[in-house]
Structures are given as C-alpha cells and as structure tokens.
Scaffold this active site. Structure first.
Site, PDB file in Angstrom:
ATOM      1  N   GLY A  34      -3.913   5.243  36.895  1.00  0.00           N
ATOM      2  CA  GLY A  34      -4.220   6.238  37.025  1.00  0.00           C
ATOM      3  C   GLY A  34      -3.933   5.971  38.400  1.00  0.00           C
ATOM      4  O   GLY A  34      -4.374   5.384  39.588  1.00  0.00           O
ATOM      5  N   THR A  36      -7.511   6.914  40.821  1.00  0.00           N
ATOM      6  CA  THR A  36      -8.322   6.184  41.145  1.00  0.00           C
ATOM      7  C   THR A  36      -7.587   5.020  41.277  1.00  0.00           C
ATOM      8  O   THR A  36      -8.443   4.029  41.850  1.00  0.00           O
ATOM      9  CB  THR A  36      -9.478   7.109  40.494  1.00  0.00           C
ATOM     10  OG1 THR A  36      -9.738   7.976  40.474  1.00  0.00           O
ATOM     11  CG2 THR A  36     -10.763   6.351  41.530  1.00  0.00           C
ATOM     12  N   ASP A  89     -11.778   0.419  35.856  1.00  0.00           N
ATOM     13  CA  ASP A  89     -10.071   1.730  35.927  1.00  0.00           C
ATOM     14  C   ASP A  89     -11.172   3.164  35.823  1.00  0.00           C
ATOM     15  O   ASP A  89     -11.980   3.811  36.351  1.00  0.00           O
ATOM     16  CB  ASP A  89     -10.573   1.615  34.400  1.00  0.00           C
ATOM     17  CG  ASP A  89      -8.993   2.079  33.488  1.00  0.00           C
ATOM     18  OD1 ASP A  89      -8.166   3.160  34.326  1.00  0.00           O
ATOM     19  OD2 ASP A  89      -8.425   2.086  32.016  1.00  0.00           O
ATOM     20  N   LYS A 102      -9.884   9.340  27.901  1.00  0.00           N
ATOM     21  CA  LYS A 102      -8.767   8.552  29.146  1.00  0.00           C
ATOM     22  C   LYS A 102      -6.966   8.727  28.655  1.00  0.00           C
ATOM     23  O   LYS A 102      -7.349   9.069  26.947  1.00  0.00           O
ATOM     24  CB  LYS A 102      -9.493   6.821  29.251  1.00  0.00           C
ATOM     25  CG  LYS A 102     -10.710   6.160  30.409  1.00  0.00           C
ATOM     26  CD  LYS A 102     -10.892   4.857  30.166  1.00  0.00           C
ATOM     27  CE  LYS A 102      -9.093   4.900  30.564  1.00  0.00           C
ATOM     28  NZ  LYS A 102      -8.686   5.319  32.035  1.00  0.00           N
ATOM     29  N   GLY A 103      -6.564   8.376  29.240  1.00  0.00           N
ATOM     30  CA  GLY A 103      -5.637   8.892  28.698  1.00  0.00           C
ATOM     31  C   GLY A 103      -4.632   9.733  29.015  1.00  0.00           C
ATOM     32  O   GLY A 103      -3.467  10.101  28.515  1.00  0.00           O
ATOM     33  N   GLY A 104      -4.833  10.261  30.556  1.00  0.00           N
ATOM     34  CA  GLY A 104      -4.384  11.243  31.556  1.00  0.00           C
ATOM     35  C   GLY A 104      -3.120  10.914  32.070  1.00  0.00           C
ATOM     36  O   GLY A 104      -1.731  11.294  32.318  1.00  0.00           O
ATOM     37  N   GLY A 105      -2.855   9.302  31.644  1.00  0.00           N
ATOM     38  CA  GLY A 105      -1.957   8.763  32.634  1.00  0.00           C
ATOM     39  C   GLY A 105      -1.014   8.144  31.601  1.00  0.00           C
ATOM     40  O   GLY A 105       0.102   7.930  31.916  1.00  0.00           O
ATOM     41  N   GLU A 111      -5.114   0.313  28.013  1.00  0.00           N
ATOM     42  CA  GLU A 111      -6.309   0.559  28.981  1.00  0.00           C
ATOM     43  C   GLU A 111      -7.569   0.015  27.428  1.00  0.00           C
ATOM     44  O   GLU A 111      -8.703  -0.974  28.124  1.00  0.00           O
ATOM     45  CB  GLU A 111      -7.030   1.980  29.436  1.00  0.00           C
ATOM     46  CG  GLU A 111      -5.515   2.316  30.766  1.00  0.00           C
ATOM     47  CD  GLU A 111      -5.635   3.321  31.396  1.00  0.00           C
ATOM     48  OE1 GLU A 111      -5.264   3.729  32.200  1.00  0.00           O
ATOM     49  OE2 GLU A 111      -5.940   4.327  30.200  1.00  0.00           O
TER      50      GLU A 111
END
Length: 261
Positions: A34, A36, A89, A102-105, A111
C-alpha cells in the site's frame, strides 16, 4: 521532504519513518503493501544503503517485492524465513482495540498470513484512519473465481443475520475486467457502513464456501504508529497500554525520496 507533497503524504511518511526505527540488523521483517507501506520500504532501503542495515524482508505482494528488491533489501519467502520478528503494514481503518480493516490494495490474504507469522505487527497510518467503529471502509473478501456469483449470493444472505448497517456487495474491478489478486482470486467489497461485532463477522464470513479470507484483522496488531502532516507521531502499544508522542524532522529528510515529489 519535497514541498509539493500533500499533508496526508507527509503524515504517511513520518509514520513510516518512525516505524522503521523498530527494525534492527538481523531481523526478519514482513513488508506490507500500500501507499503508506511503500514509504516504509523506502525508509528501510535508505538505511540499507546508508547505514549498512542487514535484514531479510518478506513482502506481502509482488508490488512490494519489486520495490524492496529495487532498493537493495534482501527478499525471501515466508517459507524460507519461517517466522518473523515483526511486520510493518498500513491499514484502511483501525479502532481503539487496534482491530483493522485491510485489503484496499487487494493483498489482505498475504498480509494476514505474514502478520500472523510475526512476533509483532506494527501498523502505520495517518490520523484519518482511526474510527470509533469499523465499517465505513468497504470490507474486502477474497473469493475463488469458480462460482463467485454464488459465493456473492451466500454472503449477501448471511449478512442479513449480522450486526451491520449496510449489506451492499460488489465485485472489485480493474477497468473492464475483475480485479485479480496475486493468488489469482477475485475480491468482493462489502459496503457495511458499520460493523457491530467484527470478531463474529470475521468468523462467519470465513465459513462461507468460496471465501478464502476477509480483511478484518482481529487480535493481530500490537502497535499503531500514527503520523501527522506537521511531523508529529503517536505510538500506541496495546499490550503495554502506553501512548508515546514523538516527531520526525521533515526538513532533515528534505531530499529523501525526492524522485517521488
């Protein structure tokens, strides 16, 4: 730090820079995916180049692997590393219990595997990612392509009995084609608005045939490092119950990663 970077990007950078201080020579480190996490990988690459830092990095996606290798970080598989000292992360949302979405990417499966194979997970984020209740960000489910529409129907039927506000589901797309993960799967994004019981929802979703893994991270994150656009950093450790305040001098890193400006 390039002047044209937005306050959000500066916040991401300072959280990543502060979190990179947790990494020491000899460590096996999970490298997140991601925007960040990309800052964090670049910070570690700078330490490898300038300070002689020696680590083994386990990337959580092909994108992260390519970036780490380009920066001189030694990349190994999780099977080769076996167990990790820590994983750093990002997160799309986190709450006061350090539960995450999580998981937008599209990399939450790898992960989660990497994070749970680590002694500690450190999350890096900007302040906007903190929420009172998870769910405003769509919850991703990685599903196998075979029968995905049937899986989608089962998910929607199951959500009727869950403590959520919305129940809209959508297949994630990449242009005109379905998004494909590194494992060759698809992603269903669940627009739930509010998740009343994340632990229950996570367990129930993973019982549906065709669902590989969901994007809820429960009892996995140990520390969250939150950055602000003015260089301030807050480090919350849930195990010790402490909150530390620090800062990163943006001017000191004015020329760092200038190519990203």
């Amino acid at each position: 730090m390039p002047a044209e970077l937005s306050p959000i990007e500066k916040a991401k950078f300072v959280s990543a820079k502060r979190a990179s201080d947790f990494v020491e020579t000899g460590m096996r480190v999970g490298l997140g995916t991601g925007s960040t996490a990309a800052w964090m990988v670049r910070c570690l690459g700078e330490r490898v180049k300038n300070d002689g830092l020696k680590i083994k990095g386990v990337p959580t996606s092909s994108r992260t692997a390519a970036l780490a290798q380009s920066l001189g970080i030694e990349v190994v598989t999780l099977d080769e590393a076996k167990w990790l000292d820590l994983t750093i992360d990002g997160a799309d949302e986190y709450d006061a219990d350090l539960s995450l979405i999580k998981g937008g990417g599209g990399a939450h499966l790898q992960e989660k595997v990497v994070a749970t194979a680590s002694d500690r997970m450190i999350v890096i984020a900007d302040a906007a990612k903190k929420v009172d209740t998870l769910g405003a960000f769509p919850l991703p489910l990685e599903v196998i392509p075979f029968g995905w529409q049937t899986t989608k129907t089962l998910v929607e039927e199951t959500l009727v009995g869950m403590d959520v506000l919305g129940r809209t589901t959508a297949l994630r797309m990449n242009g005109d084609a379905p998004f494909v993960t590194d494992e060759g799967n698809h992603i269903l994004d669940l627009h739930l608005e509010r998740i009343g019981n994340p632990r229950q929802l996570s367990l129930v979703m993973n019982q549906i045939p065709g669902v590989v893994e969901n994007g809820l991270f429960i009892d996995i994150c140990d520390v969250v490092v939150v950055g602000h656009g003015d260089g301030r950093v807050e480090v919350t450790d849930i195990s010790s119950g402490t909150v530390e305040h620090d800062s990163v001098d943006l001017m000191e890193h004015e020329n760092l990663f200038a190519d990203l400006g």
